[in-house]
Write a protein that holds these residues in place. Structure first.
Motif, PDB file in Angstrom:
ATOM      1  N   GLU A  84     -12.136  -3.154   4.145  1.00 11.49           N
ATOM      2  CA  GLU A  84     -11.540  -2.219   4.790  1.00 11.49           C
ATOM      3  C   GLU A  84     -10.166  -2.152   4.033  1.00 11.49           C
ATOM      4  N   ALA A  85      -9.376  -1.148   4.193  1.00 13.72           N
ATOM      5  CA  ALA A  85      -7.926  -1.213   3.534  1.00 13.72           C
ATOM      6  C   ALA A  85      -7.050  -2.530   3.791  1.00 13.72           C
TER       7      ALA A  85
ATOM      8  N   ILE B 284      -7.648  -5.459   1.386  1.00  8.44           N
ATOM      9  CA  ILE B 284      -7.473  -5.398  -0.048  1.00  8.44           C
ATOM     10  C   ILE B 284      -6.621  -6.388  -0.485  1.00  8.44           C
TER      11      ILE B 284
ATOM     12  N   GLN C 178     -10.275   4.938   2.277  1.00 12.53           N
ATOM     13  CA  GLN C 178      -9.185   4.196   2.589  1.00 12.53           C
ATOM     14  C   GLN C 178      -8.877   2.978   1.673  1.00 12.53           C
ATOM     15  N   ALA C 179     -10.054   2.233   1.636  1.00 15.00           N
ATOM     16  CA  ALA C 179     -10.217   1.066   0.977  1.00 15.00           C
ATOM     17  C   ALA C 179     -10.009   1.292  -0.478  1.00 15.00           C
TER      18      ALA C 179
ATOM     19  N   ASP D  81       0.788   7.640   1.489  1.00 17.57           N
ATOM     20  CA  ASP D  81      -0.054   8.977   1.177  1.00 17.57           C
ATOM     21  C   ASP D  81       0.719   9.973   0.612  1.00 17.57           C
TER      22      ASP D  81
ATOM     23  N   SER E 185       0.770  -1.122  -0.081  1.00 20.17           N
ATOM     24  CA  SER E 185      -0.016   0.072  -0.017  1.00 20.17           C
ATOM     25  C   SER E 185       1.008   1.145   0.017  1.00 20.17           C
TER      26      SER E 185
ATOM     27  N   ALA F  88      -6.479   2.053  -1.510  1.00 23.56           N
ATOM     28  CA  ALA F  88      -5.411   0.830  -1.270  1.00 23.56           C
ATOM     29  C   ALA F  88      -5.659  -0.075  -2.650  1.00 23.56           C
TER      30      ALA F  88
END
Length: 724
Positions: free
Chosen positions: A262-263, A266, A207-208, A40, A37, A211
């Protein structure tokens, strides 16, 4: 460079920083970011590289003339306002974002010459993750443009290419679930359209999505969205199928699936999707990439026609022969991809198989399904046994993926389609059908020899790779000899395009071939009628030796008491599941083939959308001659219709059957092959049932069709009782 970077200690981030500064190759960048991932702070730079040359579009935002004059500009501006109000940014930032969004969307519409459609494009959802990156306006447009052009499939509407392809992929991997959704009239667009148009941004938390897009762009496969959607639906199969008969509940259940991501989920989610992709024949990527993601959409209508009429997932001849090691992979990418192991099923008649076949092909004569049903069942059992043994022995013929092929001639391959439908109805996974059949296989092998320079171009070229090939008996060789042009047909077949041999044969070859077909049809005609119409077969005679029909000579073969009045309401019908031999003879003929020009010409789509149509079923209308015509069976509250497709006029059909439900006296089906159903029509004379006509169909969803007819007849009877 990136071989030792599969660690979780953060060293890969340092390597990523160095790679971005050094402008490393895209290949190295993907290796560094694989299964990670992206932080950011670095996501914008990494995405810029991963999205590739699309970000450098010559029609970037710097060419925008700042004129906001789209036909529905006010709606676009309103949607931008709604979007910005939902953001957590400062008011000052919101003004700037609003201006950027309207510029991006307006310029995109103008450069692509399209209208803004707020209900069907997913653009606002795509912009949300991009806005979170806080990109400059020009970069925001470039990212947006690159994602739409490279990763969002076209034709995501009902009856679109993307939706037909998704359904075939679902049918390939989970036929039971596909049949369940079909029976509830839940088309893929009803639950996947939002996912496809936004890459799940419309249905999952931010967020998911970030990712997921990291993985998506690192992978670089635009078809990944199909398999991500497959994974969601297939994993929820048990929950979905608990809501039988509750269409809205099923759709609600499916719609909630991406919201649970959720992230942290993934990586597993995407890895599973990649696994499903690897377990799928890759022909579809080459065949439909242009229609779904390319710039030239000129062939979309043809692709739509092929997919909409496909019984199961098509497999190209090229992929088939590569898996058999009879052709070399066409590219390095294909060579590096893991080829699937196919279990080949050659469904041609025995005489054609014996005149030449692929070395690992299992022979299953499709004609046996109608002429010798017991022998067909034995052959199917042998097929499954042979497949299991070859897989266990790791033989070259072993493979979990069943690939069927016929001769490539439409008249014969109708029976092949029935065989494929037989396996699909039993929810057999991994069922594919070779495009063009044996004719395309033969021609591809010939073309490969010519292109490799192994032989000089001539009429008589031996296709290396076939077993027991006899040119004097091989029908394809006969056609090539009469044409004298094997190379042209060979090259087209090598590309995997279906080739219809009847269009290239000489008049004498045609007459010889179809003469044999007519001769064979006359021989099996009685058996065919007995198999589909009459309720008794060889197997049934053995099990019920006393089940002969009881006829009264005075009635000319018509059975008395075959149908009783129900509360004095006529007519009535019965479902003949047991095949007990009580089959009233009929007056008249169900053969209307000669009257085709007199049948009404209709548009298929308009009839399927008629408000009085309760449900429709893909089927084959079967005539007494043995011919089966691709058709649609439509059921309303009062009538039964059949639309027979017109081969040379896609989208149109002849109204071949128009029956009042009240005229149905009996519906019979074969116990061993329930997809063959016969509707018998007539009237009541006292307590005697007089059958005057009948229609026969092969319907993969025969059970659902018969139940629906029965329900409508029951409702009509109840309504008649109430009125009386």
């Amino acid at each position: 460079m990136a071989d030792d970077l599969d660690t979780d200690d953060g060293s890969w981030i340092l390597a990523l920083e160095g790679a971005l500064q050094e402008q490393c190759s895209l290949h190295d960048l993907r290796l560094i970011c694989r299964s990670k991932s992206i932080p950011d702070s670095m996501r914008g730079q990494v995405w810029y590289r991963l999205l590739g040359s699309s970000t450098g579009t010559p029609n970037g935002l710097e060419r925008f003339n700042e004129i906001f004059d789209l036909a529905n500009q006010s709606k676009l501006r309103e949607d931008c306002n709604i979007f910005v109000e939902k953001l957590d940014n400062e008011e000052e930032d919101k003004v700037s974002i609003l201006s950027d969004l309207e510029s991006v969307l307006t310029h995109y519409c103008k450069t692509h010459h399209i209208n803004y459609d707020p209900n069907n494009n997913g653009w606002m959802h795509i912009l949300k993750p991009l806005v979170s990156l806080k990109l400059p306006k020009n970069e925001l447009y470039c990212y947006f443009n690159a994602i739409l052009d490279s990763y969002i499939p076209r034709q995501c509407h009902f009856n679109g290419v993307a939706m037909h392809l998704f359904r075939l992929l679902l049918l390939y991997h989970e036929p039971e679930l596909c049949s369940f959704l079909d029976s509830h009239k839940i088309a893929p667009n009803l639950y996947t359209q939002k996912w496809f148009l936004s890459l799940f941004a419309a249905s999952s938390n931010l967020q998911a999505v970030l990712a997921l897009w990291d993985y998506y762009f690192i992978r670089g496969d635009p078809f990944l969205i199909f398999f991500l959607s497959l994974v969601l639906v297939i994993n929820a199969k048990d929950e979905i199928m608990t809501h039988k008969g509750e269409k809205e509940k099923i759709l609600e259940t499916i719609a909630e699936l991406p919201q649970q991501m959720e992230a942290g989920d993934i990586h597993d989610f995407c890895s599973l999707a990649v696994l499903y992709s690897a377990q799928t024949p890759f022909s579809y990527k080459r065949d439909y990439h242009q229609a779904l993601f390319g710039e030239d959409a000129s062939d979309e209508r043809m692709d739509l026609l092929v997919l909409s009429q496909a019984l199961c997932l098509p497999v190209s001849v090229q992929e088939l022969l590569v898996s058999c090691h009879l052709l070399n992979p066409p590219s390095k990418t294909d060579a590096e991809s893991r080829a699937l192991r196919f279990f080949l099923v050659d469904c041609r008649p025995a005489e054609q198989y014996n005149a030449g076949h692929l070395p690992t092909a299992f022979h299953l004569d499709s004609n046996l399904m109608l002429t010798e049903p017991q022998a067909f069942n034995v052959a199917v059992q042998a097929l499954h046994s042979s497949q299991k043994q070859s897989i266990a022995a790791q033989s070259a013929a072993g493979g979990e993926h069943l690939v069927f092929f016929g001769s490539g001639r439409e008249a014969e391959d109708q029976y092949v389609h029935m065989v494929v439908a037989f396996f699909l109805q039993r929810h057999i996974q991994f069922v594919g059908l070779v495009q063009g059949g044996f004719h395309a296989v033969h021609q591809a092998l010939v073309a490969a020899q010519i292109e490799n320079g192994n032989v000089a171009t001539s009429v008589s070229i031996e296709p290396v790779g076939l077993v027991d090939h006899n040119p004097s008996l091989c029908l394809v060789c006969s056609i090539n000899k009469s044409d004298g042009t094997p190379t042209d047909t060979g090259k087209s077949s090598a590309q995997g395009a279906p080739h219809h041999a009847t269009g290239s044969s000489s008049t004498s070859t045609k007459s010889d071939f179809f003469g044999r077909m007519r001769s064979k049809s006359a021989v099996v005609k009685d058996k065919f009628l007995d198999y589909i119409v009459n309720p008794i077969s060889a197997g049934d005679i053995e099990s019920t030796p006393k089940s002969k029909s009881k006829e009264n000579p005075s009635t000319g073969g018509k059975s008395k008491g075959a149908g009783k009045l129900y509360r004095n309401i006529a007519p009535v019908f019965s479902i003949d599941d047991d095949q007990d031999g009580d089959d009233p003879s009929f007056e008249g003929s169900s053969e209307r083939e000669a009257d085709v020009p007199n049948q009404e010409l209709v548009a298929i789509s308009s009839w399927l959308k008629r408000p009085d149509v309760i449900n429709s079923f893909r089927c084959h209308e079967v005539k007494e001659s043995g011919h089966a015509f691709p058709s649609y069976l439509l059921i309303t509250q009062t009538h039964l219709y059949a639309l027979r497709e017109i081969e040379d006029r896609p989208g149109f059909a002849r109204l071949s059957v128009n029956r009042s439900l009240s005229s149905i006296m009996k519906i019979t089906s074969k116990k061993r092959h329930p997809e063959f159903i016969t509707f018998k029509y007539g009237n009541m004379k006292g307590e005697e049932t007089i059958i005057v006509d009948l229609d026969r169909f092969v319907v993969p969803q025969a059970g659902d069709a018969v139940k629906l007819v029965k329900l409508q007849l029951f409702n009509n009877s109840c309504a008649g009782n109430a009125n009386s």
